[in-house]
Design a protein around this motif. Structure first.
Motif, PDB file in Angstrom:
ATOM      1  N   MET A   1       4.466  -2.659  11.706  1.00  0.00           N
ATOM      2  CA  MET A   1       4.550  -1.973  12.987  1.00  0.00           C
ATOM      3  C   MET A   1       6.002  -1.799  13.436  1.00  0.00           C
ATOM      4  N   ALA A   2       6.879  -2.662  12.974  1.00  0.00           N
ATOM      5  CA  ALA A   2       8.285  -2.578  13.346  1.00  0.00           C
ATOM      6  C   ALA A   2       9.031  -1.527  12.525  1.00  0.00           C
ATOM      7  N   GLU A   3       8.422  -1.097  11.425  1.00  0.00           N
ATOM      8  CA  GLU A   3       9.100  -0.188  10.504  1.00  0.00           C
ATOM      9  C   GLU A   3       8.592   1.250  10.591  1.00  0.00           C
ATOM     10  N   ILE A   4       7.615   1.494  11.456  1.00  0.00           N
ATOM     11  CA  ILE A   4       6.950   2.795  11.482  1.00  0.00           C
ATOM     12  C   ILE A   4       7.247   3.514  12.785  1.00  0.00           C
ATOM     13  N   ASP A   5       7.184   4.834  12.758  1.00  0.00           N
ATOM     14  CA  ASP A   5       7.349   5.616  13.980  1.00  0.00           C
ATOM     15  C   ASP A   5       6.629   6.944  13.814  1.00  0.00           C
ATOM     16  N   GLU A   6       6.146   7.488  14.899  1.00  0.00           N
ATOM     17  CA  GLU A   6       5.459   8.773  14.848  1.00  0.00           C
ATOM     18  C   GLU A   6       6.409   9.867  14.371  1.00  0.00           C
ATOM     19  N   GLY A   7       5.908  10.715  13.517  1.00  0.00           N
ATOM     20  CA  GLY A   7       6.708  11.806  12.968  1.00  0.00           C
ATOM     21  C   GLY A   7       7.400  11.469  11.663  1.00  0.00           C
ATOM     22  N   MET A   8       7.414  10.195  11.272  1.00  0.00           N
ATOM     23  CA  MET A   8       7.991   9.834   9.976  1.00  0.00           C
ATOM     24  C   MET A   8       7.210  10.508   8.856  1.00  0.00           C
ATOM     25  N   THR A   9       7.899  10.893   7.811  1.00  0.00           N
ATOM     26  CA  THR A   9       7.237  11.531   6.676  1.00  0.00           C
ATOM     27  C   THR A   9       7.231  10.589   5.483  1.00  0.00           C
TER      28      THR A   9
ATOM     29  N   PRO B   1      -3.195  -4.238  13.135  1.00  0.00           N
ATOM     30  CA  PRO B   1      -2.215  -3.169  12.923  1.00  0.00           C
ATOM     31  C   PRO B   1      -2.811  -2.010  12.136  1.00  0.00           C
ATOM     32  N   THR B   2      -2.560  -0.794  12.634  1.00  0.00           N
ATOM     33  CA  THR B   2      -3.203   0.410  12.104  1.00  0.00           C
ATOM     34  C   THR B   2      -2.217   1.555  12.044  1.00  0.00           C
ATOM     35  N   ILE B   3      -2.262   2.334  10.988  1.00  0.00           N
ATOM     36  CA  ILE B   3      -1.443   3.544  10.841  1.00  0.00           C
ATOM     37  C   ILE B   3      -2.361   4.714  10.512  1.00  0.00           C
ATOM     38  N   ILE B   4      -2.087   5.864  11.129  1.00  0.00           N
ATOM     39  CA  ILE B   4      -2.810   7.093  10.812  1.00  0.00           C
ATOM     40  C   ILE B   4      -1.800   8.140  10.346  1.00  0.00           C
ATOM     41  N   LEU B   5      -2.025   8.697   9.170  1.00  0.00           N
ATOM     42  CA  LEU B   5      -1.209   9.789   8.641  1.00  0.00           C
ATOM     43  C   LEU B   5      -1.965  11.107   8.759  1.00  0.00           C
ATOM     44  N   TYR B   6      -1.198  12.192   8.912  1.00  0.00           N
ATOM     45  CA  TYR B   6      -1.763  13.536   8.809  1.00  0.00           C
ATOM     46  C   TYR B   6      -1.200  14.173   7.550  1.00  0.00           C
ATOM     47  N   HIS B   7      -2.099  14.792   6.768  1.00  0.00           N
ATOM     48  CA  HIS B   7      -1.715  15.426   5.512  1.00  0.00           C
ATOM     49  C   HIS B   7      -1.874  16.940   5.654  1.00  0.00           C
ATOM     50  N   PRO B   8      -0.774  17.663   5.938  1.00  0.00           N
ATOM     51  CA  PRO B   8      -0.877  19.109   6.217  1.00  0.00           C
ATOM     52  C   PRO B   8      -1.485  19.913   5.071  1.00  0.00           C
ATOM     53  N   ALA B   9      -1.129  19.598   3.834  1.00  0.00           N
ATOM     54  CA  ALA B   9      -1.616  20.403   2.708  1.00  0.00           C
ATOM     55  C   ALA B   9      -3.134  20.344   2.579  1.00  0.00           C
ATOM     56  N   GLU B  10      -3.713  19.194   2.963  1.00  0.00           N
ATOM     57  CA  GLU B  10      -5.160  19.010   2.870  1.00  0.00           C
ATOM     58  C   GLU B  10      -5.845  19.155   4.226  1.00  0.00           C
TER      59      GLU B  10
ATOM     60  N   VAL C   1       0.861  -1.180   0.000  1.00  0.00           N
ATOM     61  CA  VAL C   1       0.000   0.000   0.000  1.00  0.00           C
ATOM     62  C   VAL C   1       0.899   1.233   0.000  1.00  0.00           C
ATOM     63  N   PHE C   2       0.569   2.197  -0.835  1.00  0.00           N
ATOM     64  CA  PHE C   2       1.390   3.387  -0.998  1.00  0.00           C
ATOM     65  C   PHE C   2       0.647   4.622  -0.479  1.00  0.00           C
ATOM     66  N   ALA C   3       1.396   5.568   0.061  1.00  0.00           N
ATOM     67  CA  ALA C   3       0.782   6.797   0.569  1.00  0.00           C
ATOM     68  C   ALA C   3       0.146   7.560  -0.593  1.00  0.00           C
ATOM     69  N   PRO C   4      -1.145   7.858  -0.529  1.00  0.00           N
ATOM     70  CA  PRO C   4      -1.801   8.554  -1.641  1.00  0.00           C
ATOM     71  C   PRO C   4      -1.468  10.037  -1.705  1.00  0.00           C
ATOM     72  N   LEU C   5      -1.064  10.599  -0.554  1.00  0.00           N
ATOM     73  CA  LEU C   5      -0.691  12.000  -0.441  1.00  0.00           C
ATOM     74  C   LEU C   5       0.537  12.102   0.456  1.00  0.00           C
ATOM     75  N   ALA C   6       1.277  13.180   0.325  1.00  0.00           N
ATOM     76  CA  ALA C   6       2.376  13.421   1.258  1.00  0.00           C
ATOM     77  C   ALA C   6       1.808  13.556   2.663  1.00  0.00           C
ATOM     78  N   GLY C   7       2.466  12.913   3.628  1.00  0.00           N
ATOM     79  CA  GLY C   7       1.917  12.956   4.985  1.00  0.00           C
ATOM     80  C   GLY C   7       2.938  12.628   6.045  1.00  0.00           C
ATOM     81  N   ILE C   8       2.516  12.804   7.287  1.00  0.00           N
ATOM     82  CA  ILE C   8       3.327  12.566   8.479  1.00  0.00           C
ATOM     83  C   ILE C   8       2.616  11.524   9.327  1.00  0.00           C
ATOM     84  N   VAL C   9       3.354  10.573   9.887  1.00  0.00           N
ATOM     85  CA  VAL C   9       2.735   9.581  10.758  1.00  0.00           C
ATOM     86  C   VAL C   9       2.264  10.262  12.040  1.00  0.00           C
TER      87      VAL C   9
END
Length: 205
Positions: A137-145, A114-123, A92-100
């Motif tokens: 879950m082992a590859e993700i961290d909050e604040g990653m872009t 397992p769940t990930i939430i991104l924030y998309h500042p531009a939108e 699965v690929f990020a549809p928009l630029a975002g921050i974890v």
């Protein structure tokens, strides 16, 4: 936006609309209450294609999971995101630029896993990805872009994704209301007006 989630865009040739609504009379409890039967049903419907659908769909399948009951007479049974059905391990690929914003494993029968939430500042909107693989879950961290089009995660199997046939629950959220690593993906009929406003249709965003 959903056309940007998988490696190839969704087209009429490679995808079908998958109806899991209460109107689908062939989807009986003996199917959706048993994961092996449910997986077989989905695979038969899909063939070699992707399955897409479910926004604001009224589903009785949640009645097989106690955590969707609000009381003895009421279930959360209106689906708030779009489901994209594909084999476990599908990237699965990020549809928009975002921050974890956040992530976690939401355990329990019928939950996201397992769940990930991104924030998309531009939108100024959040996107939620549920039913993922534990490896993510082992590859993700909050604040990653993540750039638009960058690999984000993979679909999990039924042993790790909350007990569902492999698929992605994709949901847009305007206001997370203080949630962290989680947000309701199903609501009661009485709350549809609020959630329809707070969670716009990803297929038209």
């Amino acid at each position: 936006m959903i056309n940007r989630l998988f490696y190839e865009p969704l087209t009429p040739e490679n995808s079908i609309t998958l109806d899991l609504s209460a109107k689908n009379k062939e989807l009986k409890r003996r199917i959706y209450s048993k994961i092996d039967a449910f997986c077989a049903y989905i695979e038969e419907k899909l063939g070699a294609k992707y399955g897409v659908g479910g926004y604001l769909e009224h589903r009785i399948i949640y009645e097989a999971h106690e955590n969707f009951a609000t009381n003895a007479d009421d279930f959360r049974n209106i689906h708030l995101g779009v489901d994209l059905w594909a084999p476990a391990g599908t990237p699965v690929f990020a549809p928009l630029a975002g921050i974890v914003h956040s992530y976690q494993v939401n355990r329990g029968s019928g939950n996201y896993g397992p769940t990930i939430i991104l924030y998309h500042p531009a939108e100024n909107i959040y996107s939620l990805y549920g039913h993922l693989g534990m490896e993510d879950m082992a590859e993700i961290d909050e604040g990653m872009t993540f750039d638009a089009g960058e690999l984000l995660c993979h679909l999990g199997n039924s042993d790790e994704n909350g007990g569902w046939p492999p698929h992605l629950h994709f949901q847009l959220i305007r206001d997370l209301q203080g949630f962290h690593g989680d947000y309701p993906g199903v609501c009661s009929k009485r709350d549809v007006a609020f959630y329809a406003e707070n969670c716009p249709d990803p297929a038209t965003f």
